[in-house]
Design a protein around this motif. Structure first.
Motif, PDB file in Angstrom:
ATOM      1  N   MET A   1       0.842  -1.163   0.000  1.00 31.69           N
ATOM      2  CA  MET A   1       0.000   0.000   0.000  1.00 31.69           C
ATOM      3  C   MET A   1       0.896   1.238   0.000  1.00 31.69           C
ATOM      4  O   MET A   1       1.815   1.349   0.792  1.00 31.69           O
ATOM      5  CB  MET A   1      -0.883  -0.004   1.249  1.00 31.69           C
ATOM      6  N   GLN A   2       0.634   2.161  -0.893  1.00 29.77           N
ATOM      7  CA  GLN A   2       1.401   3.397  -0.977  1.00 29.77           C
ATOM      8  C   GLN A   2       0.517   4.560  -0.582  1.00 29.77           C
ATOM      9  O   GLN A   2      -0.673   4.582  -0.888  1.00 29.77           O
ATOM     10  CB  GLN A   2       1.919   3.630  -2.385  1.00 29.77           C
ATOM     11  N   ARG A   3       1.105   5.535   0.104  1.00 31.55           N
ATOM     12  CA  ARG A   3       0.385   6.746   0.476  1.00 31.55           C
ATOM     13  C   ARG A   3       1.196   7.951   0.035  1.00 31.55           C
ATOM     14  O   ARG A   3       2.404   7.992   0.227  1.00 31.55           O
ATOM     15  CB  ARG A   3       0.158   6.797   1.986  1.00 31.55           C
ATOM     16  N   THR A   4       0.516   8.925  -0.525  1.00 27.13           N
ATOM     17  CA  THR A   4       1.135  10.179  -0.931  1.00 27.13           C
ATOM     18  C   THR A   4       0.308  11.312  -0.346  1.00 27.13           C
ATOM     19  O   THR A   4      -0.909  11.225  -0.299  1.00 27.13           O
ATOM     20  CB  THR A   4       1.153  10.320  -2.470  1.00 27.13           C
ATOM     21  N   PHE A   5       0.965  12.366   0.101  1.00 26.00           N
ATOM     22  CA  PHE A   5       0.230  13.490   0.666  1.00 26.00           C
ATOM     23  C   PHE A   5       0.976  14.786   0.391  1.00 26.00           C
ATOM     24  O   PHE A   5       2.184  14.787   0.163  1.00 26.00           O
ATOM     25  CB  PHE A   5      -0.002  13.317   2.162  1.00 26.00           C
ATOM     26  N   ILE A   6       0.237  15.890   0.421  1.00 27.59           N
ATOM     27  CA  ILE A   6       0.808  17.219   0.225  1.00 27.59           C
ATOM     28  C   ILE A   6       0.135  18.169   1.215  1.00 27.59           C
ATOM     29  O   ILE A   6      -1.076  18.158   1.368  1.00 27.59           O
ATOM     30  CB  ILE A   6       0.578  17.735  -1.213  1.00 27.59           C
ATOM     31  N   PHE A   7       0.943  18.986   1.919  1.00 24.47           N
ATOM     32  CA  PHE A   7       0.440  19.993   2.852  1.00 24.47           C
ATOM     33  C   PHE A   7       0.977  21.359   2.455  1.00 24.47           C
ATOM     34  O   PHE A   7       2.147  21.490   2.119  1.00 24.47           O
ATOM     35  CB  PHE A   7       0.902  19.713   4.289  1.00 24.47           C
ATOM     36  N   PHE A   8       0.129  22.368   2.510  1.00 21.77           N
ATOM     37  CA  PHE A   8       0.538  23.755   2.339  1.00 21.77           C
ATOM     38  C   PHE A   8       0.361  24.444   3.681  1.00 21.77           C
ATOM     39  O   PHE A   8      -0.639  24.242   4.355  1.00 21.77           O
ATOM     40  CB  PHE A   8      -0.311  24.463   1.274  1.00 21.77           C
ATOM     41  N   PHE A  16       5.538  30.878   3.449  1.00 23.35           N
ATOM     42  CA  PHE A  16       4.713  29.820   2.871  1.00 23.35           C
ATOM     43  C   PHE A  16       5.611  28.637   2.565  1.00 23.35           C
ATOM     44  O   PHE A  16       6.724  28.791   2.078  1.00 23.35           O
ATOM     45  CB  PHE A  16       4.011  30.314   1.606  1.00 23.35           C
ATOM     46  N   ASN A  17       5.124  27.441   2.880  1.00 19.62           N
ATOM     47  CA  ASN A  17       5.913  26.247   2.618  1.00 19.62           C
ATOM     48  C   ASN A  17       5.011  25.101   2.194  1.00 19.62           C
ATOM     49  O   ASN A  17       3.816  25.109   2.467  1.00 19.62           O
ATOM     50  CB  ASN A  17       6.775  25.873   3.826  1.00 19.62           C
ATOM     51  N   VAL A  18       5.613  24.150   1.547  1.00 19.84           N
ATOM     52  CA  VAL A  18       4.893  22.969   1.085  1.00 19.84           C
ATOM     53  C   VAL A  18       5.656  21.730   1.546  1.00 19.84           C
ATOM     54  O   VAL A  18       6.881  21.708   1.537  1.00 19.84           O
ATOM     55  CB  VAL A  18       4.709  22.983  -0.454  1.00 19.84           C
ATOM     56  N   THR A  19       4.908  20.731   2.006  1.00 23.20           N
ATOM     57  CA  THR A  19       5.483  19.459   2.429  1.00 23.20           C
ATOM     58  C   THR A  19       4.813  18.350   1.639  1.00 23.20           C
ATOM     59  O   THR A  19       3.588  18.308   1.536  1.00 23.20           O
ATOM     60  CB  THR A  19       5.256  19.220   3.933  1.00 23.20           C
TER      61      THR A  19
END
Length: 138
Positions: A1-8, A16-19
Motif C-alpha cells: 500500500m502506498q500513500r502520498t500526501f501534500i500539505f501547504f 509559505f511552505n509545502v510538504t
C-alpha cells in the motif's frame, strides 16, 4: 500500500511552505506484522531551502509487540531563549517570569533509532538513541 500526501502551510521561519511525502506499507497478514518506509520533503519559500527526512518502521511480532523505528534527515526548529538582565531595575519586565525572550531558529540534522517492546501485560519499555547537529540561522 502506498500513500502520498501534500500539505501547504505558513510559519514564521519559512513563510509559505509545502510538504510532500511518500510512504510504502507492507503487511504480513499471517503473522500480523508490518514494515513501512517513507520520506518527506519540505520547501520553504522564504528560506529557499528544502529539508529532507525519512523513516523506517517495523513491527516484528504481536506477542511482545517488538517494534523498531529509524528516522533521520533535517528539520527546522523554533527555540525560545530567555535574555538575562545585567542590572536590576524596578520596571515590570524585571519581575520574575516577565523576562525578555528571543526567538531563534535552527536546522537540526539527525538520525534516531528507537526500539520498543512489551515487558508485561500492557507495560512497555522503550530505548532510543539519537545523534544530531544543530545550526542556528536566524
Amino acid at each position: 500500500m502506498q500513500r502520498t500526501f501534500i500539505f501547504f502551510a505558513f510559519n514564521a521561519v519559512q513563510g509559505f511552505n509545502v510538504t510532500t511525502g511518500l510512504s510504502y506499507l507492507k503487511e504480513n497478514p499471517t503473522k500480523k506484522t508490518f514494515y513501512e518506509v517513507g520520506g518527506l520533503i519540505n520547501y520553504g519559500y522564504r528560506r529557499k531551502q528544502a529539508s529532507f527526512s525519512g523513516f523506517y518502521s517495523q513491527l516484528f511480532d504481536r506477542v511482545y509487540y517488538s517494534k523498531l523505528d529509524i528516522t533521520g534527515g533535517s528539520t527546522v526548529h523554533q527555540v525560545w531563549r530567555r535574555l538575562s538582565h545585567k542590572k536590576k531595575s524596578s520596571t515590570p519586565s524585571a519581575l520574575p517570569g516577565l523576562e525578555k525572550t528571543m526567538q531563534n531558529f535552527t536546522t537540526k540534522i539527525f538520525i534516531r533509532v528507537q526500539y520498543e517492546q512489551e515487558v508485561y501485560n500492557g507495560i512497555f519499555t522503550r530505548a532510543d538513541i539519537e545523534y544530531c547537529k544543530s545550526y542556528t540561522f536566524v
